[in-house]
Write a protein that holds these residues in place. Structure first.
Motif, short mmCIF file in Angstrom:
data_model
loop_
_atom_site.label_atom_id
_atom_site.label_comp_id
_atom_site.label_asym_id
_atom_site.label_seq_id
_atom_site.Cartn_x
_atom_site.Cartn_y
_atom_site.Cartn_z
N VAL A 1 3.43 9.81 -17.57
CA VAL A 1 2.38 9.99 -18.58
C VAL A 1 2.21 11.48 -18.89
CG1 VAL A 1 -0.11 9.79 -18.99
CG2 VAL A 1 1.16 7.86 -18.07
N GLN A 2 2.20 12.33 -17.86
CA GLN A 2 2.06 13.77 -18.04
C GLN A 2 3.21 14.32 -18.89
OE1 GLN A 2 -0.07 16.01 -15.89
NE2 GLN A 2 0.89 17.94 -16.35
N PHE A 3 4.42 13.96 -18.53
CA PHE A 3 5.59 14.44 -19.28
C PHE A 3 5.57 13.93 -20.72
CE2 PHE A 3 9.91 13.69 -20.85
CZ PHE A 3 10.37 14.99 -20.86
N GLY A 4 5.26 12.66 -20.89
CA GLY A 4 5.23 12.08 -22.23
C GLY A 4 4.21 12.73 -23.14
N TYR A 5 3.01 12.96 -22.62
CA TYR A 5 1.96 13.59 -23.43
C TYR A 5 2.34 15.02 -23.80
CZ TYR A 5 -2.56 15.41 -24.87
OH TYR A 5 -3.57 16.00 -25.58
N THR A 6 2.86 15.78 -22.83
CA THR A 6 3.26 17.16 -23.09
C THR A 6 4.39 17.21 -24.12
OG1 THR A 6 2.60 17.77 -20.86
CG2 THR A 6 4.03 19.31 -22.03
N PHE A 7 5.36 16.33 -23.97
CA PHE A 7 6.48 16.28 -24.90
C PHE A 7 6.00 15.90 -26.30
CE2 PHE A 7 10.39 14.23 -26.60
CZ PHE A 7 11.22 15.34 -26.53
N TYR A 8 5.08 14.96 -26.41
CA TYR A 8 4.53 14.55 -27.70
C TYR A 8 3.80 15.73 -28.36
CZ TYR A 8 1.44 12.32 -31.06
OH TYR A 8 0.75 12.01 -32.19
N ALA B 1 0.83 -1.21 0.00
CA ALA B 1 0.00 0.00 0.00
C ALA B 1 0.87 1.26 0.00
CB ALA B 1 -0.94 0.00 1.19
N ALA B 2 1.94 1.26 0.77
CA ALA B 2 2.82 2.43 0.83
C ALA B 2 3.57 2.62 -0.48
CB ALA B 2 3.80 2.28 1.98
N SER B 3 4.04 1.56 -1.06
CA SER B 3 4.81 1.69 -2.30
C SER B 3 3.92 1.98 -3.51
CB SER B 3 5.65 0.44 -2.55
OG SER B 3 4.80 -0.69 -2.74
N MET B 4 2.66 1.59 -3.47
CA MET B 4 1.76 1.86 -4.60
C MET B 4 1.55 3.36 -4.78
SD MET B 4 1.08 -0.71 -6.33
CE MET B 4 -0.30 -0.25 -7.33
N GLY B 5 1.50 4.12 -3.70
CA GLY B 5 1.36 5.57 -3.81
C GLY B 5 2.52 6.17 -4.57
N VAL B 6 3.72 5.73 -4.26
CA VAL B 6 4.92 6.23 -4.94
C VAL B 6 4.92 5.77 -6.41
CG1 VAL B 6 7.43 6.11 -5.00
CG2 VAL B 6 6.24 6.33 -2.82
N LEU B 7 4.59 4.52 -6.65
CA LEU B 7 4.60 4.00 -8.02
C LEU B 7 3.56 4.70 -8.90
CD1 LEU B 7 5.05 0.18 -7.35
CD2 LEU B 7 6.72 1.77 -8.30
N VAL B 8 2.37 4.93 -8.35
CA VAL B 8 1.33 5.61 -9.12
C VAL B 8 1.74 7.05 -9.42
CG1 VAL B 8 -1.05 6.48 -9.00
CG2 VAL B 8 -0.55 4.11 -8.40
N ALA B 9 2.34 7.72 -8.45
CA ALA B 9 2.80 9.09 -8.68
C ALA B 9 3.85 9.14 -9.79
CB ALA B 9 3.37 9.69 -7.39
N PHE B 10 4.80 8.22 -9.78
CA PHE B 10 5.81 8.16 -10.85
C PHE B 10 5.18 7.85 -12.20
CE2 PHE B 10 9.32 7.23 -7.66
CZ PHE B 10 9.86 8.49 -7.77
N LEU B 11 4.24 6.94 -12.22
CA LEU B 11 3.57 6.57 -13.47
C LEU B 11 2.80 7.77 -14.04
CD1 LEU B 11 2.75 4.41 -15.54
CD2 LEU B 11 0.79 3.93 -14.07
N MET B 12 2.04 8.46 -13.20
CA MET B 12 1.26 9.60 -13.68
C MET B 12 2.18 10.74 -14.13
SD MET B 12 -1.59 8.29 -13.65
CE MET B 12 -2.62 9.63 -14.13
N GLY B 13 3.28 10.95 -13.44
CA GLY B 13 4.24 11.97 -13.86
C GLY B 13 4.85 11.63 -15.21
#
Length: 160
Positions: A36-43, A22-34
């Motif tokens: 995705v955000q960077f990739g979409y903006t860069f594209y 549960a603790a590590s999922m918060g970190v993993l989801v934050a990295f994943l969403m970041g």
């Protein structure tokens, strides 16, 4: 006796894996969403760079007709359409090459010689916002490109 201790030890540690997950999922989801955000903006930014470059190349090679101020404005409208739609005369239901990009977001500027002939042409994005998941990014003044004008100068001709 040895088996009992192992069983007791496993039972004491049994809930820790769920807490760690549960603790590590918060970190993993934050990295994943970041990511995705960077990739979409860069594209989207790369799409803008391509559209501006293509529009400026078109502007640098097209005939500069300047019989009236209206002719110059029509020529600039064709350049803006080329950037936005990839076509100087798009059909009414044409979709832009970058979502939500409009001709109002495109600025065309001419650099002229002392005798009024165009020496170069620049195309710039102004006030365009990309809305990925969490934060919006506004591009004002970039991407921008300028090419030397190599087209035909026709000050007496009218734009059709």
């Amino acid at each position: 006796m040895m088996n009992v201790r192992k069983v007791r030890g496993k039972r004491r540690d049994a809930g820790h894996a769920m807490i760690e997950l549960a603790a590590s999922m918060g970190v993993l989801v934050a990295f994943l969403m970041g990511t995705v955000q960077f990739g979409y903006t860069f594209y989207m930014y790369n799409q803008l760079v391509s559209a501006v470059g293509n529009g400026a190349r078109y502007a640098a090679q097209r005939t500069y007709r300047a019989a009236s101020d209206e002719d110059v404005k029509k020529g600039e409208a064709a350049i803006r359409n080329m950037v936005v739609y990839g076509d100087s005369r798009p059909v009414p239901e044409a979709s832009p090459v970058v979502p939500q990009l409009t001709p109002e977001h495109i600025e065309v500027h001419w650099v002229k010689n002392g005798d009024g002939k165009p020496a170069s042409v620049g195309v710039t994005i102004k006030g365009f916002t990309i809305n990925p998941i969490f934060k919006s990014f506004t591009f004002d003044g970039r991407p921008s490109v300028e090419f030397p004008y190599v087209g035909r100068y026709a000050p007496a001709e009218s734009e059709q």
